[in-house]
Motif scaffolding. Structure first.
Motif, PDB file in Angstrom:
ATOM      1  N   PRO A 281       0.783  -1.256   0.000  1.00 36.45           N
ATOM      2  CA  PRO A 281       0.000   0.000   0.000  1.00 36.45           C
ATOM      3  C   PRO A 281       0.802   1.286   0.000  1.00 36.45           C
ATOM      4  O   PRO A 281       0.244   2.344  -0.289  1.00 36.45           O
ATOM      5  CB  PRO A 281      -0.843  -0.130   1.280  1.00 36.45           C
ATOM      6  N   ASP A 282       2.105   1.237   0.324  1.00 35.13           N
ATOM      7  CA  ASP A 282       2.912   2.452   0.226  1.00 35.13           C
ATOM      8  C   ASP A 282       3.271   2.770  -1.222  1.00 35.13           C
ATOM      9  O   ASP A 282       3.848   3.823  -1.498  1.00 35.13           O
ATOM     10  CB  ASP A 282       4.195   2.317   1.051  1.00 35.13           C
ATOM     11  N   CYS A 283       2.953   1.867  -2.130  1.00 37.81           N
ATOM     12  CA  CYS A 283       3.083   2.116  -3.569  1.00 37.81           C
ATOM     13  C   CYS A 283       1.694   2.341  -4.146  1.00 37.81           C
ATOM     14  O   CYS A 283       0.720   1.748  -3.684  1.00 37.81           O
ATOM     15  CB  CYS A 283       3.725   0.930  -4.291  1.00 37.81           C
TER      16      CYS A 283
ATOM     17  N   VAL B 203       8.702   1.992 -12.164  1.00 39.38           N
ATOM     18  CA  VAL B 203       9.257   3.272 -12.616  1.00 39.38           C
ATOM     19  C   VAL B 203       8.507   4.443 -12.001  1.00 39.38           C
ATOM     20  O   VAL B 203       9.095   5.379 -11.442  1.00 39.38           O
ATOM     21  CB  VAL B 203       9.205   3.384 -14.157  1.00 39.38           C
ATOM     22  N   LEU B 204       7.171   4.401 -12.109  1.00 43.53           N
ATOM     23  CA  LEU B 204       6.363   5.541 -11.654  1.00 43.53           C
ATOM     24  C   LEU B 204       6.465   5.729 -10.145  1.00 43.53           C
ATOM     25  O   LEU B 204       6.506   6.864  -9.655  1.00 43.53           O
ATOM     26  CB  LEU B 204       4.909   5.353 -12.084  1.00 43.53           C
ATOM     27  N   ASN B 205       6.523   4.631  -9.386  1.00 40.83           N
ATOM     28  CA  ASN B 205       6.661   4.775  -7.940  1.00 40.83           C
ATOM     29  C   ASN B 205       8.060   5.223  -7.543  1.00 40.83           C
ATOM     30  O   ASN B 205       8.232   5.910  -6.534  1.00 40.83           O
ATOM     31  CB  ASN B 205       6.297   3.462  -7.240  1.00 40.83           C
TER      32      ASN B 205
ATOM     33  N   ALA C 246       3.472   8.275  -1.149  1.00 44.82           N
ATOM     34  CA  ALA C 246       2.913   7.683   0.075  1.00 44.82           C
ATOM     35  C   ALA C 246       2.796   8.688   1.213  1.00 44.82           C
ATOM     36  O   ALA C 246       1.922   8.554   2.078  1.00 44.82           O
ATOM     37  CB  ALA C 246       3.765   6.496   0.521  1.00 44.82           C
ATOM     38  N   THR C 247       3.649   9.724   1.233  1.00 44.34           N
ATOM     39  CA  THR C 247       3.728  10.606   2.409  1.00 44.34           C
ATOM     40  C   THR C 247       3.471  12.083   2.113  1.00 44.34           C
ATOM     41  O   THR C 247       3.191  12.839   3.046  1.00 44.34           O
ATOM     42  CB  THR C 247       5.121  10.498   3.047  1.00 44.34           C
TER      43      THR C 247
ATOM     44  N   HIS D  42      -4.333  10.288  -2.548  1.00 40.20           N
ATOM     45  CA  HIS D  42      -4.620   8.868  -2.364  1.00 40.20           C
ATOM     46  C   HIS D  42      -6.082   8.636  -2.715  1.00 40.20           C
ATOM     47  O   HIS D  42      -6.984   9.023  -1.966  1.00 40.20           O
ATOM     48  CB  HIS D  42      -4.349   8.442  -0.921  1.00 40.20           C
ATOM     49  N   LEU D  43      -6.321   8.016  -3.857  1.00 39.14           N
ATOM     50  CA  LEU D  43      -7.691   7.761  -4.281  1.00 39.14           C
ATOM     51  C   LEU D  43      -8.318   6.658  -3.429  1.00 39.14           C
ATOM     52  O   LEU D  43      -7.640   5.703  -3.053  1.00 39.14           O
ATOM     53  CB  LEU D  43      -7.733   7.315  -5.750  1.00 39.14           C
ATOM     54  N   PRO D  44      -9.607   6.781  -3.140  1.00 35.86           N
ATOM     55  CA  PRO D  44     -10.298   5.667  -2.483  1.00 35.86           C
ATOM     56  C   PRO D  44     -10.187   4.405  -3.331  1.00 35.86           C
ATOM     57  O   PRO D  44     -10.152   4.457  -4.563  1.00 35.86           O
ATOM     58  CB  PRO D  44     -11.747   6.160  -2.407  1.00 35.86           C
TER      59      PRO D  44
END
Length: 322
Positions: free
Chosen positions: A129-131, A166-168, A175-176, A182-184
């Motif tokens: 979930p941090d990605c 790549v994108l992350n 994440a922070t 952060h979309l539902p």
């Protein structure tokens, strides 16, 4: 006001059919945005013709491949290399805002409100979930960003061998930095999450707006029985067939007839529909009056595997047109 668009990607005919279903689902839920599909050179002429009828813009792009066999092997997904091609979406600078959606997603409700979000708005990945999951995300096209992404790929590669790594890596503070981005989860509900957290699916699943068929098995990997309206394939699919059935119902009703018209008399393999051979009894169709046949159609009881099969309908159309 500059135009805004939903964007997807198809590098072959299988994903092109996924894109067709996605485009149809967006149209059916009355989106006011433009629809764009990026396609690779391996998409057939017939598939391109159907895409042109569904999407406002069909753009041919070069296929980028990470060539990162080591990381892709860790995921057991060598097919993900070409997802680097997704980076071309940042070159669509004639749009002010875009929402990218993978071709294995299905829209079940209007989602135009996503354009009120800002770049990098995305839902967390169910595996980590941090990605963020790169199957649905808001972005602003920019040639500068596109250039920086390519440079990042060259210098750092991808930690998973695909576009999500790549994108992350590039947008590493997602994440922070800003919780508003952060979309539902309802905007990118993974079909995998249904099996890993079934209680949550039962509690919130009815509110889902986008279903994402994550994993190697895609909707077109299964077979569909139009008579029984059932999906056959992996045992996991049968425990929650509703979402797959939604995909197949749309594909069978609205996409397959378009493909048949484009292929005409040419035989073609859809790659995602297997029609069982008719038995002798099925081929000897019982005599049915026109009135009774019409009534059956109106009641949703068409004989799709017999007299009302796509092949027989096509033959009737050919005779009529000639």
């Amino acid at each position: 006001m500059a135009q805004q668009a939903f964007v997807t990607l198809a590098t072959n005919d299988s994903y092109a059919r996924g894109a067709m279903v996605l485009g149809k689902s967006l149209r059916n839920h009355k989106t006011s945005k433009k629809l764009v599909v990026l396609i690779g050179p391996h998409v057939s002429d017939q598939a391109r013709a159907v895409l042109h009828k569904i999407f406002d813009e069909v753009r041919l792009v070069n296929v980028l491949d990470s060539g990162d066999t080591a990381h892709l092997a860790m995921m057991k997904r060598p097919d993900l290399g070409v997802t680097f091609t997704k980076l071309h979406c940042w070159t669509l600078t004639h749009y002010s805002k875009c929402v990218f959606m993978d071709a294995d997603t299905l829209v079940v409700s209007n989602i135009d409100e996503l354009f009120d979000r800002e770049e990098r708005s995305a839902a967390p990945d169910p595996g980590w979930p941090d990605c963020f999951n790169s199957g649905v995300f808001m972005f602003r096209p920019s040639n500068e960003t596109y250039g920086k992404l390519l440079q990042y790929c060259t210098e750092h590669g991808s930690f998973d061998g695909g576009d999500q790594g790549v994108l992350n890596g590039f947008f590493s503070d997602w994440a922070t930095a800003d919780i508003n981005k952060h979309l539902p989860f309802i905007y990118n509900m993974s079909s995998i999450a249904i099996y890993t957290y079934l209680p949550a699916f039962k509690q919130y699943g009815a509110n889902a707006k986008v279903v994402h068929f994550l994993g190697q098995m895609k909707p077109w990997s299964y077979t569909y029985n139009p008579t029984q309206r059932g999906v056959r394939g992996d045992a996991q699919a049968s425990s929650q067939p509703g979402l797959l059935l939604q995909w197949w119902a749309l594909y069978s009703a609205e996409v397959v007839p378009m493909l048949i018209r484009e292929y005409g008399d040419q035989p073609f393999n859809s790659g995602c529909e297997v029609r069982p051979k008719h038995t002798e009894q099925e081929n000897n169709h019982p005599l049915v009056s026109s009135a009774e046949r019409k009534q059956r159609w109106e009641q949703g009881q068409a004989d799709y595997m017999g007299i009302d099969s796509f092949d027989n309908i096509q033959k009737k159309l050919d005779v009529f047109l000639k």
